[in-house]
Design a protein around this motif. Structure first.
Motif, PDB file in Angstrom:
ATOM      1  N   THR A 100     -35.120  10.467  -7.153  1.00 25.26           N
ATOM      2  CA  THR A 100     -33.855   9.916  -6.688  1.00 25.26           C
ATOM      3  C   THR A 100     -33.005  10.962  -5.990  1.00 25.26           C
ATOM      4  OG1 THR A 100     -33.868   8.250  -8.448  1.00 25.26           O
ATOM      5  CG2 THR A 100     -31.763   8.726  -7.407  1.00 25.26           C
ATOM      6  N   ILE A 101     -32.881  12.149  -6.586  1.00 23.07           N
ATOM      7  CA  ILE A 101     -32.082  13.204  -5.972  1.00 23.07           C
ATOM      8  C   ILE A 101     -32.746  13.686  -4.683  1.00 23.07           C
ATOM      9  CG2 ILE A 101     -31.254  15.567  -6.283  1.00 23.07           C
ATOM     10  CD1 ILE A 101     -29.622  13.481  -7.695  1.00 23.07           C
ATOM     11  N   ASN A 102     -34.083  13.731  -4.649  1.00 24.61           N
ATOM     12  CA  ASN A 102     -34.776  14.087  -3.409  1.00 24.61           C
ATOM     13  C   ASN A 102     -34.401  13.123  -2.288  1.00 24.61           C
ATOM     14  OD1 ASN A 102     -37.427  14.620  -5.636  1.00 24.61           O
ATOM     15  ND2 ASN A 102     -36.345  16.273  -4.656  1.00 24.61           N
ATOM     16  N   PHE A 103     -34.426  11.843  -2.605  1.00 25.28           N
ATOM     17  CA  PHE A 103     -34.108  10.829  -1.598  1.00 25.28           C
ATOM     18  C   PHE A 103     -32.633  10.875  -1.215  1.00 25.28           C
ATOM     19  CE2 PHE A 103     -33.383   6.636   0.151  1.00 25.28           C
ATOM     20  CZ  PHE A 103     -34.552   6.376   0.855  1.00 25.28           C
ATOM     21  N   ALA A 104     -31.745  11.094  -2.202  1.00 24.12           N
ATOM     22  CA  ALA A 104     -30.313  11.183  -1.912  1.00 24.12           C
ATOM     23  C   ALA A 104     -30.008  12.373  -1.016  1.00 24.12           C
ATOM     24  CB  ALA A 104     -29.515  11.272  -3.216  1.00 24.12           C
ATOM     25  N   ALA A 105     -30.719  13.479  -1.200  1.00 23.46           N
ATOM     26  CA  ALA A 105     -30.512  14.648  -0.348  1.00 23.46           C
ATOM     27  C   ALA A 105     -30.960  14.382   1.084  1.00 23.46           C
ATOM     28  CB  ALA A 105     -31.269  15.848  -0.915  1.00 23.46           C
ATOM     29  N   ILE A 106     -31.941  13.514   1.244  1.00 20.81           N
ATOM     30  CA  ILE A 106     -32.449  13.209   2.575  1.00 20.81           C
ATOM     31  C   ILE A 106     -31.552  12.206   3.294  1.00 20.81           C
ATOM     32  CG2 ILE A 106     -34.391  12.186   3.842  1.00 20.81           C
ATOM     33  CD1 ILE A 106     -36.222  13.269   1.637  1.00 20.81           C
ATOM     34  N   THR A 107     -31.130  11.166   2.598  1.00 19.98           N
ATOM     35  CA  THR A 107     -30.412  10.073   3.246  1.00 19.98           C
ATOM     36  C   THR A 107     -28.908  10.111   3.028  1.00 19.98           C
ATOM     37  OG1 THR A 107     -30.713   8.637   1.323  1.00 19.98           O
ATOM     38  CG2 THR A 107     -32.435   8.599   3.025  1.00 19.98           C
ATOM     39  N   GLY A 108     -28.444  10.772   1.936  1.00 17.48           N
ATOM     40  CA  GLY A 108     -27.026  10.775   1.619  1.00 17.48           C
ATOM     41  C   GLY A 108     -26.558   9.516   0.938  1.00 17.48           C
ATOM     42  N   GLU A 109     -27.485   8.673   0.443  1.00 19.38           N
ATOM     43  CA  GLU A 109     -27.113   7.431  -0.220  1.00 19.38           C
ATOM     44  C   GLU A 109     -26.617   7.695  -1.640  1.00 19.38           C
ATOM     45  OE1 GLU A 109     -26.905   4.477   1.013  1.00 19.38           O
ATOM     46  OE2 GLU A 109     -27.775   4.896   2.974  1.00 19.38           O
ATOM     47  N   ALA A 110     -26.005   6.676  -2.246  1.00 22.20           N
ATOM     48  CA  ALA A 110     -25.544   6.764  -3.620  1.00 22.20           C
ATOM     49  C   ALA A 110     -26.734   6.804  -4.573  1.00 22.20           C
ATOM     50  CB  ALA A 110     -24.628   5.586  -3.953  1.00 22.20           C
ATOM     51  N   TYR A 111     -26.457   7.113  -5.839  1.00 30.60           N
ATOM     52  CA  TYR A 111     -27.549   7.321  -6.790  1.00 30.60           C
ATOM     53  C   TYR A 111     -28.357   6.042  -7.006  1.00 30.60           C
ATOM     54  CZ  TYR A 111     -30.049   8.749 -10.977  1.00 30.60           C
ATOM     55  OH  TYR A 111     -31.039   9.042 -11.880  1.00 30.60           O
ATOM     56  N   CYS A 112     -27.687   4.948  -7.318  1.00 28.77           N
ATOM     57  CA  CYS A 112     -28.404   3.699  -7.602  1.00 28.77           C
ATOM     58  C   CYS A 112     -29.151   3.198  -6.374  1.00 28.77           C
ATOM     59  CB  CYS A 112     -27.429   2.647  -8.107  1.00 28.77           C
ATOM     60  SG  CYS A 112     -26.680   3.057  -9.705  1.00 28.77           S
ATOM     61  N   THR A 113     -28.518   3.301  -5.217  1.00 25.97           N
ATOM     62  CA  THR A 113     -29.190   2.894  -3.981  1.00 25.97           C
ATOM     63  C   THR A 113     -30.409   3.767  -3.715  1.00 25.97           C
ATOM     64  OG1 THR A 113     -27.064   2.180  -3.076  1.00 25.97           O
ATOM     65  CG2 THR A 113     -28.875   2.486  -1.523  1.00 25.97           C
ATOM     66  N   SER A 114     -30.281   5.067  -3.931  1.00 19.12           N
ATOM     67  CA  SER A 114     -31.415   5.979  -3.724  1.00 19.12           C
ATOM     68  C   SER A 114     -32.550   5.680  -4.689  1.00 19.12           C
ATOM     69  CB  SER A 114     -30.951   7.431  -3.896  1.00 19.12           C
ATOM     70  OG  SER A 114     -29.979   7.778  -2.935  1.00 19.12           O
ATOM     71  N   ALA A 115     -32.216   5.364  -5.939  1.00 19.81           N
ATOM     72  CA  ALA A 115     -33.253   5.042  -6.917  1.00 19.81           C
ATOM     73  C   ALA A 115     -34.019   3.793  -6.500  1.00 19.81           C
ATOM     74  CB  ALA A 115     -32.629   4.853  -8.298  1.00 19.81           C
ATOM     75  N   ARG A 116     -33.311   2.749  -6.073  1.00 17.50           N
ATOM     76  CA  ARG A 116     -33.978   1.515  -5.665  1.00 17.50           C
ATOM     77  C   ARG A 116     -34.787   1.703  -4.388  1.00 17.50           C
ATOM     78  NH1 ARG A 116     -32.258  -2.564  -2.377  1.00 17.50           N
ATOM     79  NH2 ARG A 116     -30.132  -1.735  -2.329  1.00 17.50           N
ATOM     80  N   MET A 117     -34.206   2.387  -3.412  1.00 14.03           N
ATOM     81  CA  MET A 117     -34.901   2.578  -2.149  1.00 14.03           C
ATOM     82  C   MET A 117     -36.124   3.479  -2.310  1.00 14.03           C
ATOM     83  SD  MET A 117     -31.741   2.974   0.544  1.00 14.03           S
ATOM     84  CE  MET A 117     -32.872   3.181   1.933  1.00 14.03           C
ATOM     85  N   THR A 118     -36.037   4.450  -3.199  1.00  7.40           N
ATOM     86  CA  THR A 118     -37.195   5.319  -3.443  1.00  7.40           C
ATOM     87  C   THR A 118     -38.348   4.522  -4.025  1.00  7.40           C
ATOM     88  OG1 THR A 118     -35.700   7.171  -3.849  1.00  7.40           O
ATOM     89  CG2 THR A 118     -37.974   7.419  -4.575  1.00  7.40           C
ATOM     90  N   TYR A 119     -38.040   3.690  -5.022  1.00  7.81           N
ATOM     91  CA  TYR A 119     -39.083   2.875  -5.632  1.00  7.81           C
ATOM     92  C   TYR A 119     -39.707   1.929  -4.607  1.00  7.81           C
ATOM     93  CZ  TYR A 119     -41.288  -0.685  -8.526  1.00  7.81           C
ATOM     94  OH  TYR A 119     -42.187  -1.561  -9.063  1.00  7.81           O
ATOM     95  N   GLU A 120     -38.868   1.287  -3.805  1.00  5.81           N
ATOM     96  CA  GLU A 120     -39.388   0.358  -2.797  1.00  5.81           C
ATOM     97  C   GLU A 120     -40.193   1.089  -1.731  1.00  5.81           C
ATOM     98  OE1 GLU A 120     -35.944  -1.574  -1.353  1.00  5.81           O
ATOM     99  OE2 GLU A 120     -35.695  -2.884  -3.119  1.00  5.81           O
ATOM    100  N   LEU A 121     -39.747   2.285  -1.362  1.00  5.85           N
ATOM    101  CA  LEU A 121     -40.466   3.068  -0.356  1.00  5.85           C
ATOM    102  C   LEU A 121     -41.863   3.416  -0.842  1.00  5.85           C
ATOM    103  CD1 LEU A 121     -40.521   4.872   2.255  1.00  5.85           C
ATOM    104  CD2 LEU A 121     -39.606   6.707   0.812  1.00  5.85           C
ATOM    105  N   LEU A 122     -41.967   3.917  -2.052  1.00  8.44           N
ATOM    106  CA  LEU A 122     -43.273   4.291  -2.590  1.00  8.44           C
ATOM    107  C   LEU A 122     -44.138   3.058  -2.823  1.00  8.44           C
ATOM    108  CD1 LEU A 122     -42.196   7.063  -5.121  1.00  8.44           C
ATOM    109  CD2 LEU A 122     -43.006   7.337  -2.781  1.00  8.44           C
TER     110      LEU A 122
END
Length: 558
Positions: free
Chosen positions: A417-439
């Motif tokens: 989640t933090i890896n994705f947030a550092a890349i996109t700048g999204e919020a924590y919950c959004t990054s967690a959901r988008m990371t799961y969907e991406l993978l």
């Protein structure tokens, strides 16, 4: 084929597929196996562009998770404000209880005279002489010099290890693998023989116990050998993953200056809090207490002091985890900018921009992540404590299993989640959901089961630090007369070096995770930003659950 209106429709990163038959892979990316390629060939045009916006966000970022940043700042400000109050309000007589006596007329404790207080202070500071004989002086001198030299040598040592892992990964891994067994066997036999020869050790440690420990250590070594035999087919892939991560880290060597600086800044931040805790202990008053009909003067601490201790300790623990997550964010943002750079040149000011984001728009996200990790560790410690107390009952067992499963899921969710947030700048919950969907869309595991690299790196640093400790011990025995104390100094040097190298492995692990997320974004976009990364990560095991669901729908596509 979509219409003109459909092609001009704005992209939506968060919109799920419109129908269950839509494929999840971009058709421009090479397939992994035959069934997936069949599904991939039927990809419709609107789905190809649905997720193309996921990439590194170079533009301005908006602040996210602001309530958690405010909560963290309230903890910090409260700790410092109450600490300043404790420092100003401390009782100067807290250490002079012996100079107070009970006064029956006023029913309170009064001070006898300043002479007693002065005598007490003099006895406190000068009454206990400190004696250092020549043996202790030589030990401390050797220890200090050894630690200083180890700290100085650790910088070129880490860079040398990174260079070896970048250019000679396969050689250093395969050379180190036998030492994973040889070094523990050497130490196991050495301590057994040394303890048997030494009369003091043999008297304190009977032969039966020595044999029992010897056999137990050999069993542990056998388990290590079994782990490597079972995972031998993954060693070659692990070698390539470590080489890719080492190459990425070598292109961003500035991290080795910034990350220790952040750790040093955390220690400086701790200094006033520790001082406040010391002064908070001095807040109270001297009151009389009856004991068997006699009144004595005792120290009574103010009732708010324990609450302040709890607040300060919670703030320190939360700050520690926030700093750890901030370091992960800086690593991820820096490596992601290197990964998505179109040429081989390193991006300028990548570390500076990551620091600006972590202490700016994404500071609330970092605070939330640190808080979640803190809560998980506290709950896990409580569960482990309950397990040690042997709480009986099937209900307790089921509850522990459910809690452990939940905590493990949170750990896995937080991993990228933090890896994705550092890349996109999204919020924590959004990054967690988008990371799961991406993978999930790209048939990649959300857990990233390739953990052999961490174990191999841990084994390498153990071997290197153990060899360094042996060299230190041999040098001390040759140039000094410490005797058995040379083993103590060598062990301390070994601990210091292994801590430094563990930090290096921690950084390299985060680089591996970041490159993994960047590779998933590349697959999602149908692009190849770093060809050498794709050549390695394409061999990672895919998620079997996702694959089976896709294969089951293959006849529908055909």
């Amino acid at each position: 084929m979509g219409s003109t209106d459909e092609s001009n429709k704005p992209l939506n990163l968060y919109e799920p597929p419109s129908s269950p038959s839509q494929p999840l892979l971009s058709k421009h990316f090479p397939s992994i196996d035959a069934p997936i390629s069949q599904i991939d060939g039927a990809t419709s045009e609107p789905d190809q562009t649905q997720y193309l916006q996921i990439s590194y966000n170079y533009g301005p970022r908006h602040i996210k998770d602001l309530p958690f940043l405010i909560l963290f700042l309230l903890f910090v400000l409260s700790t410092f404000a109450l600490g300043i109050f404790a420092s100003v309000n401390r009782n100067p007589n807290s250490n002079n209880i012996s100079s107070f006596a009970f006064d029956s007329i006023s029913s309170s404790c009064i001070k006898n005279s300043s002479t007693n207080a002065f005598h007490y202070q003099k006895q406190l500071f000068f009454g206990t002489p400190i004696s250092l004989n020549s043996s202790n002086s030589s030990l401390w001198e050797s220890l200090i010099w050894t630690l200083v030299i180890t700290l100085i040598l650790s910088v070129p040592f880490v860079l040398f290890v990174l260079l070896l892992l970048k250019h000679y990964t396969k050689q250093i891994v395969y050379v180190s693998l036998p030492f994973f067994v040889i070094v523990p066997i050497f130490f196991n036999i050495y301590w057994f023989v040394a303890c048997t020869v030494s009369s003091t050790c043999s008297d304190a440690f009977p032969l039966a116990y020595r044999i029992l420990v010897l056999v137990f250590v050999f069993l542990v070594i056998g388990v290590i050998v079994w782990i490597f035999v079972v995972n031998w087919h993954r060693v070659e892939l692990t070698v390539k993953i470590i080489a890719v991560a080492s190459n990425a880290l070598s292109n961003n060597l500035g991290l080795f200056g910034v990350l220790p600086a952040l750790t040093l800044g955390l220690l400086v931040y701790y200094v006033p809090i520790v001082v406040f805790l010391v002064f908070a202990r001095l807040n109270g008053k001297i009151v009389p207490r009856e004991n068997d009909g006699e009144y004595n003067c005792v120290w009574k601490q103010d009732s708010w002091v324990p609450a302040y201790y709890a607040l300060a300790i919670l703030t320190m623990l939360w700050s520690t985890l926030v700093m750890v997550e901030a370091q992960v964010y800086v690593i991820s943002g820096t490596i992601a900018q290197w990964y998505f750079s179109k040429d081989d040149s390193r991006p300028k000011r990548s570390i500076r921009s990551s620091l600006r984001h972590v202490f700016g728009p994404s500071s609330g996200t970092i605070c939330l992540s640190g808080l979640l990790v803190f809560v998980v560790r506290v709950v896990r410690a409580a569960v482990d404590n309950a397990r040690q107390e042997d709480a009986a009952g099937i209900v307790n067992l089921i509850l522990r299993c459910c809690v452990n499963a939940l905590l493990t899921a949170v750990d896995f969710l937080n991993k990228f989640t933090i890896n994705f947030a550092a890349i996109t700048g999204e919020a924590y919950c959004t990054s967690a959901r988008m990371t799961y969907e991406l993978l999930k869309r790209n048939l990649l595991s959300a857990v990233f089961v390739e953990t052999v690299s961490t174990r191999i790196l841990a084994g390498i640093i153990f071997v290197l630090s153990a060899l360094y400790a042996i060299v230190v011990c041999a040098i001390l025995k040759g140039v000094s007369h410490l005797g058995m104390d040379s083993y103590f100094v060598a062990i301390i040097a070994w601990v210091l070096l292994i801590v430094i190298l563990s930090f290096f492995v921690h950084v390299l692990d985060n680089v591996i995770d970041t490159v993994y997320v960047c590779y998933a974004i590349d697959r999602d976009r149908g692009e190849v930003c770093k060809q050498e990364v794709h050549e390695v990560y394409v061999h990672l095991p895919i998620s079997r659950n996702h694959r089976s669901s896709l294969v089951a729908r293959t006849p529908l596509v055909v």
